[in-house]
Design an enzyme around this catalytic site. Structure first.
Site: not given
Ligand code: PLP
Length: 376
Positions: A73, A181, A201-203, A329
């Site tokens: 994000t 993703q 994003s690592a998670h 949700c």
């Molecule tokens: N963009 C996409 C396509 C995602 O799937 C996500 C997470 O669900 C994000 C951005 C946001 O990533 P983060 O959870 O590291 O902020």
């Protein structure tokens, strides 16, 4: 505790034990601040730089083009806001199926006066590339940022990122891809792909939460979004999340060595579930694709709406099956999502997203299909 089956890996993945093992010393003995000049600091700094090199190698980028952030994000916010603030961007082209962290940021910039256009998407979630080209060709003089996700998190549809990069280059537009993703899951080569900014994003690949990165092509120097100290070579202030950065690096390294094995397994699980669902449950359809035009770890299942399916997620959860609605949700009931709206999904159907990891088994799929059959 009753058995839990986790089919929500597009939301987040469990930390790999090998990643945790790599991280542990940085929660205990190696607690130094990378900005300190003494031994503790130097150790922490070395660990951060080691991870940066891993990310750079994965991307085929230079280490100087990789910056750690707190999450996908933040990376997306940083690119979009700072491209407008620092690079003279006067127009953003995005799509209606982006993640909210892109959509909301684009909207904010639009409210501040930047022109915003959305590329059309078809019923499968594909970006209409001809429309993108029309939009770019219409205003060749306007400095434009194109922000399109590499893969959709809800329905899995993949973008031909190389082709889009070529089109953006043809019209001199900057290109940002939210690749949250796809990072780790797919190979990435920023030398071959004309992308200026890319977020990860690592998670999403068995690393920890709260750590991400942004690739910034060397020729596009934006200013920091988070201001303060000189960390991340003045691009992102704040004491580094050393343990998170170590975890991100290790998680990505594992994918670079073992990824092909993971992919083959996960794809076979996805294919098996798709086949079983169609065989067992009449009226099942899928949103997006179920082949290599989609993320191999996402299966977006659409079922007819009725009293039972309104509480599908809740009932799956009671049975120990963790899946996801098309969007977050809280109630366990399934809500409409902006992505399903954009692809004009049938309002009389409900969507449940199953997303897989290397830890899922066919036995789990059999169990989930049997439960879903009872509920649908
Ligand atoms: N963009 C996409 C396509 C995602 O799937 C996500 C997470 O669900 C994000 C951005 C946001 O990533 P983060 O959870 O590291 O902020």
């Amino acid at each position: 505790m009753a058995m839990k089956m986790y089919f929500d890996n597009a939301a987040t993945t469990p930390i790999d034990p090998a990643v945790l093992a790599e991280m542990m010393p940085y929660l205990t003995d190696n607690f130094g601040n990378p900005s300190s000049i003494h031994e503790y600091g130097r150790k922490a700094k070395a660990a951060v730089e080691k991870s940066r090199k891993i990310v750079a190698k994965y991307l085929n980028a230079s280490a100087a083009e990789v910056f750690f952030t707190s999450c996908g994000t933040e990376s997306n916010n940083m690119v979009i806001k700072q491209a407008v603030a620092n690079l003279g961007v006067k127009r953003i082209i995005s799509s209606p199926t982006e993640h909210h962290c892109v959509l909301h940021t684009v909207k904010t910039e639009g409210n501040k006066g930047v022109a915003v256009d959305y590329v059309q998407v078809n019923a499968k979630g594909d970006i209409d590339v001809a429309h993108l080209e029309t939009l770019l060709a219409a205003q060749p003089e306007t400095k434009t940022l194109v922000s399109l996700m590499h893969a959709n998190n809800e329905i899995g549809t993949l973008l031909n990122i190389r082709h889009v990069g070529e089109i953006c280059a043809k019209y001199g537009a900057l290109f940002h891809s939210d690749s949250v993703q796809t990072v780790a899951h797919y190979p990435m080569d920023v030398q071959a792909t004309k992308v200026h900014f890319l977020s990860g994003s690592a998670h999403k690949f068995h690393g920890p939460k709260g750590i991400g990165f942004v690739y910034i092509n060397g020729n596009n120097a934006i200013q920091p979004l988070i201001e303060g100290g000189a960390q991340e070579r003045n691009m992102r202030a704040g004491t580094e999340n050393v343990v998170g950065i170590v975890g991100l690096g290790k998680a990505l390294e594992l994918w670079m060595t073992e990824g092909e094995q993971y992919r083959v397994h996960i794809e076979s699980i996805r294919d098996y579930m798709a086949t079983q669902l169609q065989a067992e449950i009449p009226g099942i359809v899928f949103n997006g694709y179920t082949d290599n035009r989609s993320l191999y770890h996402v299966l977006s299942v659409s079922v007819p709406a009725n009293q039972k399916t309104e509480l599908l997620l809740f009932n799956l959860d009671i049975s120990g099956i963790c899946a996801s609605g098309a969007s977050a949700c809280a109630s366990g009931s399934i809500q409409a999502s902006h992505v399903l709206e954009a692809i004009k999904a049938d309002e009389n159907r409900r969507t449940v997203r199953f997303s897989f990891s290397k830890n899922n088994t066919k036995e789990e799929v059999d169990f989930a299909v049997a439960k879903l059959k009872e509920m649908v």
